[in-house]
Design an enzyme around this catalytic site. Structure first.
Site, mmCIF file in Angstrom:
data_model
loop_
_atom_site.group_PDB
_atom_site.id
_atom_site.type_symbol
_atom_site.label_atom_id
_atom_site.label_comp_id
_atom_site.label_asym_id
_atom_site.label_seq_id
_atom_site.Cartn_x
_atom_site.Cartn_y
_atom_site.Cartn_z
ATOM 1 N N ASP A 30 5.762 48.442 -45.741
ATOM 2 C CA ASP A 30 6.068 47.117 -46.465
ATOM 3 C C ASP A 30 4.773 47.456 -47.548
ATOM 4 N N ASN A 31 4.804 46.783 -48.809
ATOM 5 C CA ASN A 31 3.832 47.227 -49.914
ATOM 6 C C ASN A 31 2.946 45.756 -49.586
ATOM 7 N N SER A 123 24.025 42.644 -51.482
ATOM 8 C CA SER A 123 24.496 41.669 -51.770
ATOM 9 C C SER A 123 25.326 40.786 -52.490
ATOM 10 N N THR A 125 26.385 38.886 -54.415
ATOM 11 C CA THR A 125 25.926 39.188 -56.309
ATOM 12 C C THR A 125 26.686 40.435 -56.976
ATOM 13 N N TYR A 147 19.260 42.324 -61.254
ATOM 14 C CA TYR A 147 19.493 42.445 -60.515
ATOM 15 C C TYR A 147 20.781 43.005 -59.358
ATOM 16 N N LYS A 151 21.806 46.292 -57.570
ATOM 17 C CA LYS A 151 22.271 46.370 -56.162
ATOM 18 C C LYS A 151 23.733 47.598 -56.376
ATOM 19 N N ASN A 198 15.776 28.377 -54.660
ATOM 20 C CA ASN A 198 16.644 28.926 -54.331
ATOM 21 C C ASN A 198 16.970 27.228 -53.903
ATOM 22 N N ARG A 230 29.129 27.553 -51.795
ATOM 23 C CA ARG A 230 27.954 28.864 -51.144
ATOM 24 C C ARG A 230 28.560 29.012 -50.155
ATOM 25 N N GLY A 293 24.634 30.769 -65.749
ATOM 26 C CA GLY A 293 24.996 31.518 -64.791
ATOM 27 C C GLY A 293 25.543 30.848 -63.152
ATOM 28 N N ASP A 294 25.525 30.095 -63.031
ATOM 29 C CA ASP A 294 25.847 29.376 -61.584
ATOM 30 C C ASP A 294 27.173 29.973 -61.276
HETATM 31 P P1 NAD Z 1 11.825 39.403 -49.453
HETATM 32 O O1 NAD Z 1 11.339 39.449 -51.063
HETATM 33 O O2 NAD Z 1 10.855 38.393 -48.361
HETATM 34 O O3 NAD Z 1 11.507 41.314 -48.542
HETATM 35 C C1 NAD Z 1 10.906 42.153 -48.988
HETATM 36 C C2 NAD Z 1 9.573 43.052 -48.671
HETATM 37 O O4 NAD Z 1 9.822 44.404 -49.276
HETATM 38 C C3 NAD Z 1 8.678 42.980 -49.018
HETATM 39 O O5 NAD Z 1 8.164 42.452 -47.845
HETATM 40 C C4 NAD Z 1 7.909 43.230 -49.832
HETATM 41 O O6 NAD Z 1 7.068 43.315 -49.988
HETATM 42 C C5 NAD Z 1 8.798 45.040 -49.942
HETATM 43 N N1 NAD Z 1 8.738 45.518 -51.132
HETATM 44 C C6 NAD Z 1 9.472 44.751 -52.162
HETATM 45 N N2 NAD Z 1 9.269 46.484 -53.025
HETATM 46 C C7 NAD Z 1 8.539 47.191 -51.820
HETATM 47 C C8 NAD Z 1 8.502 48.584 -52.425
HETATM 48 N N3 NAD Z 1 7.875 49.131 -53.578
HETATM 49 N N4 NAD Z 1 7.878 48.831 -50.850
HETATM 50 C C9 NAD Z 1 7.905 48.255 -50.311
HETATM 51 N N5 NAD Z 1 7.567 47.195 -49.792
HETATM 52 C C10 NAD Z 1 8.014 46.609 -50.811
HETATM 53 O O7 NAD Z 1 12.876 39.614 -49.377
HETATM 54 P P2 NAD Z 1 14.142 39.432 -48.629
HETATM 55 O O8 NAD Z 1 15.097 37.889 -48.993
HETATM 56 O O9 NAD Z 1 13.570 39.388 -47.060
HETATM 57 O O10 NAD Z 1 14.920 40.381 -49.393
HETATM 58 C C11 NAD Z 1 15.465 42.253 -48.019
HETATM 59 C C12 NAD Z 1 16.736 42.861 -49.285
HETATM 60 O O11 NAD Z 1 17.409 41.765 -49.110
HETATM 61 C C13 NAD Z 1 16.020 42.949 -50.983
HETATM 62 O O12 NAD Z 1 16.637 44.186 -51.023
HETATM 63 C C14 NAD Z 1 17.057 41.776 -51.160
HETATM 64 O O13 NAD Z 1 17.289 41.879 -52.251
HETATM 65 C C15 NAD Z 1 18.157 42.048 -50.256
HETATM 66 N N6 NAD Z 1 18.722 40.568 -50.305
HETATM 67 C C16 NAD Z 1 18.260 39.659 -50.098
HETATM 68 C C17 NAD Z 1 19.528 38.397 -50.481
HETATM 69 C C18 NAD Z 1 18.586 36.664 -50.237
HETATM 70 O O14 NAD Z 1 18.940 35.921 -50.203
HETATM 71 N N7 NAD Z 1 17.513 36.428 -49.517
HETATM 72 C C19 NAD Z 1 20.550 38.169 -50.247
HETATM 73 C C20 NAD Z 1 21.356 39.207 -51.140
HETATM 74 C C21 NAD Z 1 20.376 40.227 -50.264
HETATM 75 C C1 UD1 Z 2 20.791 33.292 -55.742
HETATM 76 C C2 UD1 Z 2 21.117 34.322 -57.117
HETATM 77 C C3 UD1 Z 2 21.846 35.298 -56.331
HETATM 78 C C4 UD1 Z 2 22.069 35.673 -54.801
HETATM 79 C C5 UD1 Z 2 21.737 34.491 -53.983
HETATM 80 C C6 UD1 Z 2 21.085 34.442 -52.653
HETATM 81 C C7 UD1 Z 2 21.155 32.947 -59.044
HETATM 82 C C8 UD1 Z 2 21.792 32.986 -60.000
HETATM 83 N N1 UD1 Z 2 21.659 33.764 -58.165
HETATM 84 O O1 UD1 Z 2 22.879 32.820 -55.668
HETATM 85 O O2 UD1 Z 2 22.072 36.643 -56.966
HETATM 86 O O3 UD1 Z 2 21.917 36.774 -54.390
HETATM 87 O O4 UD1 Z 2 20.692 33.382 -54.778
HETATM 88 O O5 UD1 Z 2 20.597 33.474 -51.664
HETATM 89 O O6 UD1 Z 2 20.243 33.093 -59.136
HETATM 90 N N2 UD1 Z 2 21.262 24.280 -56.309
HETATM 91 C C9 UD1 Z 2 20.522 23.054 -56.648
HETATM 92 N N3 UD1 Z 2 19.252 22.820 -56.955
HETATM 93 C C10 UD1 Z 2 18.600 23.827 -56.963
HETATM 94 C C11 UD1 Z 2 18.862 24.755 -55.704
HETATM 95 C C12 UD1 Z 2 20.664 25.663 -56.532
HETATM 96 O O7 UD1 Z 2 21.803 22.192 -56.455
HETATM 97 O O8 UD1 Z 2 17.367 23.704 -57.014
HETATM 98 C C13 UD1 Z 2 22.155 24.682 -55.771
HETATM 99 C C14 UD1 Z 2 22.675 25.800 -57.103
HETATM 100 O O9 UD1 Z 2 23.384 25.213 -57.856
HETATM 101 C C15 UD1 Z 2 24.324 26.696 -56.199
HETATM 102 C C16 UD1 Z 2 23.126 26.418 -54.558
HETATM 103 O O10 UD1 Z 2 23.076 25.422 -54.932
HETATM 104 O O11 UD1 Z 2 24.850 25.935 -56.173
HETATM 105 C C17 UD1 Z 2 23.321 27.273 -53.993
HETATM 106 O O12 UD1 Z 2 21.772 28.203 -55.079
HETATM 107 P P1 UD1 Z 2 20.623 29.382 -54.811
HETATM 108 O O13 UD1 Z 2 20.235 29.135 -53.347
HETATM 109 O O14 UD1 Z 2 20.318 29.499 -56.003
HETATM 110 O O15 UD1 Z 2 22.039 30.410 -54.315
HETATM 111 P P2 UD1 Z 2 23.015 31.232 -55.399
HETATM 112 O O16 UD1 Z 2 23.242 30.127 -56.727
HETATM 113 O O17 UD1 Z 2 24.238 31.866 -54.606
#
Ligand code: NAD
Ligand code: UD1
Length: 335
Positions: A30-31, A123, A125, A147, A151, A198, A230, A293-294
């Site tokens: 991890d960085n 994701s 997404t 983003y 992916k 989020n 969701r 965008g939602d």
């Molecule tokens: P996070 O940011 O908490 O964790 C990502 C980790 O990767 C961090 O510790 C960061 O320091 C490290 N990192 C980033 N760039 C790096 C690099 N170039 N080299 C080494 N380390 C690096 O995010 P997360 O929520 O744990 O997500 C993990 C993965 O899952 C990501 O790829 C994210 O896109 C994917 N993902 C997350 C969600 C979500 O909602 N959390 C949803 C779908 C997919």
């Molecule tokens: C977001 C990301 C998506 C990602 C996902 C991971 C966007 C456009 N999409 O999706 O790419 O994979 O998180 O968890 O950012 N909401 C509120 N008030 C708030 C925050 C959210 O009402 O302050 C609502 C949103 O409108 C949505 C729901 O809560 O209906 C969930 O939102 P969020 O947690 O941001 O997730 P996603 O929109 O699904």
């Protein structure tokens, strides 16, 4: 030995805990661009093990090659990536560099080292604005922001690699729905540095009194209560899905693509009520305009994961909220 890139992050750290629980050995790369080294100390408290950490960047091919060789790596779980949709719109090159070029660098080093098993964080997404829910893995892929494109590109390059050397690779593309929750110990959880984008971390901060009220983005969607819907998945269930995918790849060469979700649609207001029940404190909210965008509603069809991996979620929304509340109020988050 398993290499966990991004293992200090939200999902990575919970997956490390799940690997330890199953007695599977791993090292973390991890960085710390989006996490803190103290996460690994807390993880060591959970697992009772000393962890091996390599501080470095997944885009550093020489470093990754050395790690693969020196630690006898046989499989990789690749979390290292960037995930903020808004930031990806503002700075797409940063996202393509980390999420796409980082994955190319990693896979190139893996091929050179003869390591051909990788579980990848994709994701939901990639589905963009879905035609309908529940979403199956064969639904149209039409991401709506850089983003999501990054992916989908990483997913595509895994598919091309598998096609170029049939039967040589063991690759899993895991499409997460909305990961929330925290480890039951209260020692690790999601830790957004800025104002949370989020829903769940925002709700937790309102309940804790750090923020005044939740803005509910849209009350006029065509959903049961008018708010967005969701598929929220507990991060510990998600973590266990990675272990299940690794086990599947041990027995199956090729490319695996699965949704990791609960299959349960939950609205914003249902989540607010669940959090109030779990915390015992009110979560004031106000309905405001929709967030650009939602999408109104989407949730997973989790059947492929159940069928192929023998995995399904076991933690409900009440547990997700209770665990977030414990994490939100604990000392660990401030370390
Ligand atoms: P996070 O940011 O908490 O964790 C990502 C980790 O990767 C961090 O510790 C960061 O320091 C490290 N990192 C980033 N760039 C790096 C690099 N170039 N080299 C080494 N380390 C690096 O995010 P997360 O929520 O744990 O997500 C993990 C993965 O899952 C990501 O790829 C994210 O896109 C994917 N993902 C997350 C969600 C979500 O909602 N959390 C949803 C779908 C997919
Ligand atoms: C977001 C990301 C998506 C990602 C996902 C991971 C966007 C456009 N999409 O999706 O790419 O994979 O998180 O968890 O950012 N909401 C509120 N008030 C708030 C925050 C959210 O009402 O302050 C609502 C949103 O409108 C949505 C729901 O809560 O209906 C969930 O939102 P969020 O947690 O941001 O997730 P996603 O929109 O699904």
């Amino acid at each position: 030995m398993i290499l966990v890139t991004g293992g200090a992050g939200f999902i990575g750290s919970h997956t490390c805990a799940a690997l330890s629980e199953q007695g599977l050995p791993y090292v973390v790369l991890d960085n710390f661009c989006n996490s803190k080294p103290s996460v690994l100390e807390r993880l060591a408290r959970i697992t009772g093990q000393r962890l091996t950490l390599i501080e470095g960047d997944v885009r550093d091919g020489a470093l990754v090659s050395r790690v693969l060789r020196e630690h006898g790596i046989t499989a990789v779980i690749h979390f290292a990536g960037l995930k903020a949709v808004g930031e990806s719109v503002a700075d797409p090159l940063k996202y393509y560099d980390t999420n796409v070029a980082g994955t190319v660098t990693l896979l190139s080093a893996m091929r050179a080292a003869g390591v051909r098993t990788m579980v990848f964080s994709s994701s939901a997404t990639v589905y963009g604005d879905p035609v309908g829910s529940p979403i199956r893995e064969d639904a149209a892929l039409q991401p709506t922001n850089p983003y999501g494109h990054s992916k989908l590109m990483a997913e595509q390059l895994m598919a091309d690699l598998d096609r170029s050397e049939p039967g040589q690779w063991r690759l899993a593309r895991l499409r997460y729905f909305n990961p929330v929750g925290a480890h039951a110990s209260g020692l690790i959880g999601e830790d957004p540095q800025d104002v949370p984008n989020n829903l769940m971390p925002y709700v937790a901060q309102v309940a804790a009194g750090t923020r005044k009220e939740l803005s509910v983005f849209g009350g006029d969607y065509a959903t049961a209560d008018g708010t967005g819907v969701r598929d929220y998945i507990h991060v510990s269930d998600l973590a266990e899905g990675h272990v299940a995918a690794l086990r599947y790849l041990q027995d199956h060469a090729g490319l695996l693509t699965v949704n990791l979700g609960t299959g349960e649609p939950v609205s914003v207001l249902q989540m607010v009520k669940a959090f109030e029940r779990a915390s015992g404190v009110p979560v004031p909210y106000r309905i405001v305009d929709r967030r650009p965008g939602d999408v109104a509603a989407y949730w997973a069809d989790p059947d492929t994961a159940a069928r192929l991996l023998g995995w399904k979620t076991s933690r409900n929304v009440d547990q997700m909220c209770a665990d977030v509340w414990r994490w939100q109020n604990g000392e660990a988050r401030r370390l």
